[in-house]
Design an enzyme around this catalytic site. Structure first.
Site, PDB file in Angstrom:
ATOM      1  CG  PHE A 146      -5.099  -0.569   1.306  1.00 42.27           C
ATOM      2  CD1 PHE A 146      -5.280   0.697   0.800  1.00 42.27           C
ATOM      3  CD2 PHE A 146      -4.719  -1.588   0.437  1.00 42.27           C
ATOM      4  CE1 PHE A 146      -5.067   0.969  -0.546  1.00 42.27           C
ATOM      5  CE2 PHE A 146      -4.521  -1.334  -0.907  1.00 42.27           C
ATOM      6  CZ  PHE A 146      -4.691  -0.051  -1.402  1.00 42.27           C
ATOM      7  CG  ASP A 223      -0.405  -1.861   5.435  1.00 42.96           C
ATOM      8  OD1 ASP A 223       0.499  -1.068   5.111  1.00 42.96           O
ATOM      9  OD2 ASP A 223      -1.244  -2.294   4.628  1.00 42.96           O
ATOM     10  CE1 TYR A 248       2.668   1.555  -3.933  1.00 46.10           C
ATOM     11  CE2 TYR A 248       3.939  -0.454  -4.260  1.00 46.10           C
ATOM     12  CZ  TYR A 248       2.754   0.171  -3.903  1.00 46.10           C
ATOM     13  OH  TYR A 248       1.674  -0.572  -3.531  1.00 46.10           O
ATOM     14  CE  LYS A 249       1.103   3.378  -0.452  1.00 47.13           C
ATOM     15  NZ  LYS A 249       0.277   3.740  -1.612  1.00 47.13           N
ATOM     16  NE  ARG A 397      -5.177   8.919  -0.961  1.00 40.06           N
ATOM     17  CZ  ARG A 397      -4.499   7.761  -0.891  1.00 40.06           C
ATOM     18  NH1 ARG A 397      -4.482   7.089   0.242  1.00 40.06           N
ATOM     19  NH2 ARG A 397      -3.868   7.294  -1.953  1.00 40.06           N
TER      20      ARG A 397
END
Length: 425
Positions: A146, A223, A248-249, A397
């Site tokens: 990322f 991560d 938050y995912k 995605r």
């Protein structure tokens, strides 16, 4: 079971899967469930959701979240005011951290805290790990990690006079044991890796890569942003050194909710994080001269805990604990397998390619599909209540959050993608 070729067949199959879904009862706990069939989708209000396929970027809120936050403002903040700090707020980073560790991280208490953003916690973790390996000159990271992870590594390398050792990985796969073994050695201080690749959804073998890193005498920072709450994680059993993840995912903490940090018990006395704030001090309210680090995981704290930002995730952590990660993972696999089947049947005739691993044990909870038109397609889909996301250069995605996503929703979303491609066929 044969691949469904018509929308009717696909919806019939999805309905059967939804009725048999042991996690299906939890969907009513979330705000604004989507339409459950094609007719309902056609009759929906203009601003409602037909298919939310972006749970890997921002999870839906629980209905209870509104009550939790409202009660906090009214009762805890509004009534207790400054007294709240002495009545529990200061302990929330480690209290909620331990709750998360038990529900989703496979970690014993005393190793996890909530606070800061993912970026800040990654900086703290990587800097501390680098300094704990003096004399070693390289940080290893893969080229498709990322962006935040890569940028932080580059910044710390410049700051500390180190070299970045890049591992070239395929955007459709990720960091393998073979690639890592070739890259690490006596110069390696720290390896930075993601359990689930943000672009492809590739699921790394955390245990194997951690062992390879340790064999080289280095530390590893994982991560977990695209994995926590959706795939099995056993940080203690795998002997992971340090892990950072957002909330938050799949943890549904809401936009901008604070990240979490895990540091293995044995390492905590060896690591000294670089941002010395007053609440990381052994005696913060003594307010004396000089910095004396707090013991344990609290040593990684810096400033005032983001109390309101932590509260929304608490109910979701409890829900994950109730449902159990094995059941969450089983539904994730079923949802992503259905997505790939429908993509093969409906989208490959338009030139779409599945850019995620096809084997379920090598894939997280999202599926990436590639097509040159997907940037414009995603923008158009958002206007119709179908919400996947786009990742350059041409990836759409399909993010599937098992506790809030239905099989019917998934079918309707894939059908909408097909319809959006048809005019250009």
């Amino acid at each position: 079971m044969p691949v469904p070729l018509t929308l009717g067949e696909a919806l019939e199959r999805a309905g059967h899967l939804d009725r048999a879904d042991p996690l299906g009862r939890y969907r009513d706990l979330f705000v604004a469930p989507e339409a459950q069939d094609a007719a309902a989708a056609a009759a929906r209000p203009a601003d409602s959701i037909v298919a939310y396929l972006d749970g890997n970027s921002l999870g839906r809120p629980l209905l209870s979240t509104a009550d939790t936050l409202s009660a906090f403002v009214r009762d805890a903040w509004g009534s207790r005011l400054i007294r709240g700090w002495d009545e529990g707020w200061l302990q929330l980073p480690t209290v909620i951290g331990d709750e998360l560790a038990a529900a989703a991280l496979g970690a014993a208490p005393g190793q996890t805290m909530i606070g800061d953003s993912t970026t800040v916690l990654l900086y703290k973790a990587i800097r501390a790990a680098v300094d704990a390996r003096p004399g070693r000159t390289e940080i290893v990271v893969d080229s498709d990690n990322f962006p935040t992870d890569r940028y932080i590594v580059e910044g710390i390398a410049a700051e500390r006079g180190l070299t970045v050792r890049w591992i070239e990985t395929s955007p459709r796969l990720g960091l393998t044991a073979e690639l890592l073994a070739e890259a690490v050695g006596e110069r390696t201080a720290v390896v930075v890796a993601s359990q689930v690749a943000y672009r492809s959804g590739y699921l790394a073998d955390v245990e194997a890569l951690t062992r390879i890193t340790h064999d080289a005498g280095a530390l590893i920072v994982w991560d977990l942003c695209h994995s926590a709450g959706s795939v099995p994680i056993l940080l203690d059993e795998w002997q992971v050194d340090i892990a950072v993840g957002c909330t938050y995912k799949y943890l549904n903490g809401g936009p901008g909710s604070p990240a979490f940090l895990y540091v293995r018990h044995e390492l905590q006395p060896q690591l000294r994080q670089p941002i010395w704030g007053w609440l990381g001090h052994a005696e913060p309210f003594a307010m004396g001269p000089g910095y004396d680090s707090a013991p344990g995981i609290r040593s990684f704290q810096s400033g005032t805990p983001p109390v309101i930002g932590m509260l929304a995730m608490r109910d979701m952590i409890a829900l994950i604990g109730t449902a159990g990660i094995p059941a969450v993972r089983a539904k994730s696999v079923a949802l992503t397998e259905l997505t790939i089947e429908l993509a093969d049947a409906w989208l490959t005739p338009f030139g779409v390619e599945v850019a995620s691993p096809r084997q379920s044990d090598g894939r997280g909870s999202h599926v990436t599909l590639d097509h040159p038109r997907f940037r414009e397609v995603v923008a158009a889909l958002w206007q119709t209540g179908v919400v996947p996301d786009f990742r350059a250069p041409e990836g759409l995605r399909v993010g599937l959050s098992p506790l809030s996503t239905s099989f019917t929703e998934t079918v309707l979303g894939l059908a909408a993608i097909r319809e959006a491609l048809e005019p250009a066929a």
